[in-house]
Write an enzyme that holds these catalytic residues in place. Sequence first.
Site, PDB file in Angstrom:
ATOM      1  N   ARG A   1       0.826  -1.219   0.000  1.00 50.47           N
ATOM      2  CA  ARG A   1       0.000   0.000   0.000  1.00 50.47           C
ATOM      3  C   ARG A   1       0.854   1.260   0.000  1.00 50.47           C
ATOM      4  NH1 ARG A   1      -5.040  -2.246   3.750  1.00 50.47           N
ATOM      5  NH2 ARG A   1      -6.146  -3.049   1.939  1.00 50.47           N
TER       6      ARG A   1
ATOM      7  N   LYS B   1     -20.177 -17.866  -0.674  1.00 50.30           N
ATOM      8  CA  LYS B   1     -21.624 -17.760  -0.503  1.00 50.30           C
ATOM      9  C   LYS B   1     -22.293 -16.851  -1.513  1.00 50.30           C
ATOM     10  CE  LYS B   1     -21.999 -18.807   4.374  1.00 50.30           C
ATOM     11  NZ  LYS B   1     -22.406 -18.284   5.669  1.00 50.30           N
TER      12      LYS B   1
ATOM     13  N   GLY C   1     -10.299  -9.864  -1.585  1.00 51.49           N
ATOM     14  CA  GLY C   1      -9.234 -10.323  -0.693  1.00 51.49           C
ATOM     15  C   GLY C   1      -8.722 -11.713  -1.034  1.00 51.49           C
TER      16      GLY C   1
ATOM     17  N   GLY D   1     -13.323  -4.026  -0.085  1.00 52.01           N
ATOM     18  CA  GLY D   1     -14.701  -3.538  -0.015  1.00 52.01           C
ATOM     19  C   GLY D   1     -15.061  -2.572  -1.134  1.00 52.01           C
TER      20      GLY D   1
HETATM   21  P1  ADP Z   1     -13.109 -12.682  -2.095  1.00 56.75           P
HETATM   22  O1  ADP Z   1     -12.473 -12.430  -0.744  1.00 56.75           O
HETATM   23  O2  ADP Z   1     -12.093 -12.706  -3.198  1.00 56.75           O
HETATM   24  O3  ADP Z   1     -14.263 -11.744  -2.374  1.00 56.75           O
HETATM   25  P2  ADP Z   1     -14.795 -14.776  -1.032  1.00 56.75           P
HETATM   26  O4  ADP Z   1     -14.461 -14.316   0.345  1.00 56.75           O
HETATM   27  O5  ADP Z   1     -16.155 -14.538  -1.539  1.00 56.75           O
HETATM   28  O6  ADP Z   1     -13.712 -14.168  -2.078  1.00 56.75           O
HETATM   29  O7  ADP Z   1     -14.578 -16.339  -1.149  1.00 56.75           O
HETATM   30  C1  ADP Z   1     -13.384 -17.013  -0.855  1.00 56.75           C
HETATM   31  C2  ADP Z   1     -13.620 -18.271  -0.067  1.00 56.75           C
HETATM   32  O8  ADP Z   1     -14.515 -19.163  -0.720  1.00 56.75           O
HETATM   33  C3  ADP Z   1     -12.330 -19.031   0.077  1.00 56.75           C
HETATM   34  O9  ADP Z   1     -12.000 -19.068   1.451  1.00 56.75           O
HETATM   35  C4  ADP Z   1     -12.622 -20.420  -0.466  1.00 56.75           C
HETATM   36  O10 ADP Z   1     -12.052 -21.448   0.294  1.00 56.75           O
HETATM   37  C5  ADP Z   1     -14.129 -20.483  -0.376  1.00 56.75           C
HETATM   38  N1  ADP Z   1     -14.685 -21.481  -1.300  1.00 56.75           N
HETATM   39  C6  ADP Z   1     -14.597 -21.497  -2.632  1.00 56.75           C
HETATM   40  N2  ADP Z   1     -15.192 -22.606  -3.141  1.00 56.75           N
HETATM   41  C7  ADP Z   1     -15.679 -23.304  -2.095  1.00 56.75           C
HETATM   42  C8  ADP Z   1     -16.409 -24.542  -1.962  1.00 56.75           C
HETATM   43  N3  ADP Z   1     -16.743 -25.260  -3.041  1.00 56.75           N
HETATM   44  N4  ADP Z   1     -16.746 -24.939  -0.720  1.00 56.75           N
HETATM   45  C9  ADP Z   1     -16.384 -24.195   0.356  1.00 56.75           C
HETATM   46  N5  ADP Z   1     -15.710 -23.039   0.307  1.00 56.75           N
HETATM   47  C10 ADP Z   1     -15.360 -22.591  -0.910  1.00 56.75           C
END
Ligand code: ADP
Length: 399
Positions: free
Chosen positions: A38, A199, A356, A379
């Site tokens: 950063r 999710k 992230g 965010g």
């Molecule tokens: P970002 O931080 O890039 O926005 P998210 O926080 O939405 O991404 O999602 C990342 C998480 O999703 C990771 O920790 C990963 O392990 C989890 N994940 C991805 N696919 C699956 C799955 N099939 N089952 C459980 N967790 C999953």
Amino acid sequence: MTQFKTLDDLGDVTGKVALVRVDLNVPMRDGDVTDDTRIRAFQPTVETLCEKGAKVLLLAHFGRPKGQKSSTQSLSMVVGEVEEVLGQEIMFVPEIAGDIVAQSIGIMRDGEVAILENSRFYPGEEANDAEFAKAIAANGDFYVNDAFSAAHRAHATTEGLAHLLPAYAGRAMEAELKALASALDNPEHPVAAVVGGAKVSSKLDVLTHLVSKVDHLIIGGGMANTFLAARGIDVGKSLCEHELTDTANDIMERADASGCTVHLPYDVVVAKKFEANAPSRTVNVHEVEVDDMILDLGASAAEALGDVLKTCRTLVWNGPLGAFETPPFDEATVALAKTAAALSKDGSLTSVAGGGDTVAALAHAGVTEDFSYISTAGGAFLEWMEGKDLPGVAALSDA
Ligand code: ADP
Ligand code: MG
């Protein structure tokens, strides 16, 4: 694309005081900065201003002190690291407004840099209080915002100041806004979006916005399970938000209506246990057993998605395709990331990614250098993917 002034629009600023909002919310351990990404991000902005002869006052927040002074969250802790990156001596000012700041400016020479105290020590920051912003502005001649990562907050140092002083986007802000505009506001079609992660519930607004914008929506990660369930597929013990299957169907209908093709996996990697190197199988989505967990997309699904990217000119990516932190469930993410990186390197694809875990997953795939742009803004990046106006950016274009 929203219009805003950049450092190229600055006239002679010799001896003028620049109030520069940067991101100094750096990771620390035992009083040391553990990652200077950063700091390096705002280096070009500070160097440009110093070359132009300005006195540069850096404004930033650190942590969540909730409007109170806290000795463990003082920005004095980062001064040494900033000095090292910028290669010059930096003054620390233990206030953000008032006489102490004015006196410090009095002893600064042109081209020198000071860091003011943590903006969140003052309740006026998060309240975007007009008097607080005026008190900060009183010591400056112009304002530069170089912290896209804080632009989704309407705070005094991210938004309020832009209305009180001539306002400019710094170099990092400018690069981020240009990259994001080329990906969604004004992209070359066809456009593909990859949305993955755990999710559906955390990405509802992202999905709803994207179906109206992109030609291909590739859904992976845990959230794909909810879409598969909505299509009547038994996903066994997989992470799945069964209460959101109507929502998933609604998103698929909206996609249809706006000519967006939704790509769901047809082969997946399953395991009975969610742990590193647990025995796993690649199966058709119709062959998932009641005690299986879907933890990644299968190799043929990943290859088919790579073929989709080959027909596209633009890609936006948020969310890993599988549980990439736990081998071998990183394979689809790594494979698709490598395809996207190769296409970007060839110049046939503009690829923009953020989030992230996404940044970590792409670094793990070794593609950070080859993507067109990777946003570390968290965010703010997600709110941009949701199609929201970011107050810090809007204030720059109003200015
Ligand atoms: P970002 O931080 O890039 O926005 P998210 O926080 O939405 O991404 O999602 C990342 C998480 O999703 C990771 O920790 C990963 O392990 C989890 N994940 C991805 N696919 C699956 C799955 N099939 N089952 C459980 N967790 C999953
Ligand atoms: Mg995450």
